[in-house]
Motif scaffolding. Sequence first.
Motif, PDB file in Angstrom:
ATOM      1  N   ARG A   1       0.057  -1.052   0.196  1.00 28.72           N
ATOM      2  CA  ARG A   1      -0.055  -0.172  -0.202  1.00 28.72           C
ATOM      3  C   ARG A   1       0.825   1.238   0.006  1.00 28.72           C
ATOM      4  NH1 ARG A   1      -2.294  -2.937   4.674  1.00 28.72           N
ATOM      5  NH2 ARG A   1      -1.879  -0.907   6.109  1.00 28.72           N
TER       6      ARG A   1
ATOM      7  N   GLU B   1       0.585   4.489  -3.243  1.00 29.49           N
ATOM      8  CA  GLU B   1       0.722   5.828  -2.770  1.00 29.49           C
ATOM      9  C   GLU B   1       2.078   6.476  -3.068  1.00 29.49           C
ATOM     10  OE1 GLU B   1      -1.860   7.277  -2.074  1.00 29.49           O
ATOM     11  OE2 GLU B   1      -2.834   5.440  -2.070  1.00 29.49           O
TER      12      GLU B   1
ATOM     13  N   ARG C   1       2.138   7.065  -6.310  1.00 29.62           N
ATOM     14  CA  ARG C   1       0.896   7.619  -7.625  1.00 29.62           C
ATOM     15  C   ARG C   1       1.490   9.063  -7.742  1.00 29.62           C
ATOM     16  NH1 ARG C   1      -2.992  10.089  -5.512  1.00 29.62           N
ATOM     17  NH2 ARG C   1      -2.105  10.085  -3.892  1.00 29.62           N
ATOM     18  N   GLU C   2       2.158   9.373  -6.193  1.00 31.40           N
ATOM     19  CA  GLU C   2       2.796  10.925  -6.356  1.00 31.40           C
ATOM     20  C   GLU C   2       4.130  11.616  -7.042  1.00 31.40           C
ATOM     21  OE1 GLU C   2       0.653  13.081  -4.093  1.00 31.40           O
ATOM     22  OE2 GLU C   2      -0.868  11.801  -3.796  1.00 31.40           O
TER      23      GLU C   2
END
Length: 299
Positions: free
Chosen positions: A282, A286, A289-290
């Motif tokens: 997870r 994240e 993605r950023e």
Amino acid sequence: MDITDQLRAFVATAQTGSFTAAAERLGISNRLTSKYVAELEDRLGTRLLQRTTRRVGLTPAGERMLAEAPALLDGLDDLLSDVSEQSRGFSGSLRISAPVTFGEVYVAEMLARFAAPHLDLTIDLQLSDAQTDLAAEGIDLAFRIGALSDHSLRARKLCDIGMRVVASSEYLAHHARPERPEDLARHRCIHDTNHGPTRRWRFREGGTVREVPVPAQIMVNSARATCELALAGHGIAYGPDFVMGPEIAAGRLVSIFPPEILHDTALHAVYLDGPKLPRKLRALIEFAREDARKSCDQA
């Protein structure tokens, strides 16, 4: 023997279809992998695997065990990580798949930055332009560019990657610069077959996307190769900004059409469906993605 070792050996063997492949994934010997599975079967009093000379298959009991065991192991990993003194960092391993050029240009360095604070975390990056079977190859996360074909996987869109149509100044000095996508029909074009076997490039017109046929004299399944051929003056190429952008910025390639008519392609992180993602996975999604959005915004 610890039941978690037995379960990990069983899951790896069931997913890969062989003790040898499972042993390679786990980093232990073939004999020890087989021993762990046999001990688990003895513990349960039932056979989980059907063994043949070429491959192992699942019994009905093994199918039920495989349906539940991966989630149990992931949950245990999360619990141990959360309550341990080292819970501020991640441990274990993550096996990642990415397309070759994108992996070399972007993913490898991004993963190194993600892993840097976590000294007990191992990253195993597998580069391939083929669509990897995540379950069979033990892949935790795969980066995929373009339309997704396997709808059994869960996907998280990371960003849109801009596409470019480029040529060298040398090529344009001897050929009239295309004013519209239809003008490409009068040019030598270099087609990356990773964007599709048909020789068509995608453009935006208003709110719709259209495909324009191009006379591809050279076809190759590599964005980097199309870029190199364009640099050498062999024609007009179509490729992602993470490959073409640096050459445009350095003045070695010319961007022919404005970005607003070029069709972006999506970058996704895909992973196997399950009741709960491991905490480290997870966190990686994240982080990616950023990081991808920042990179795309700067392109």
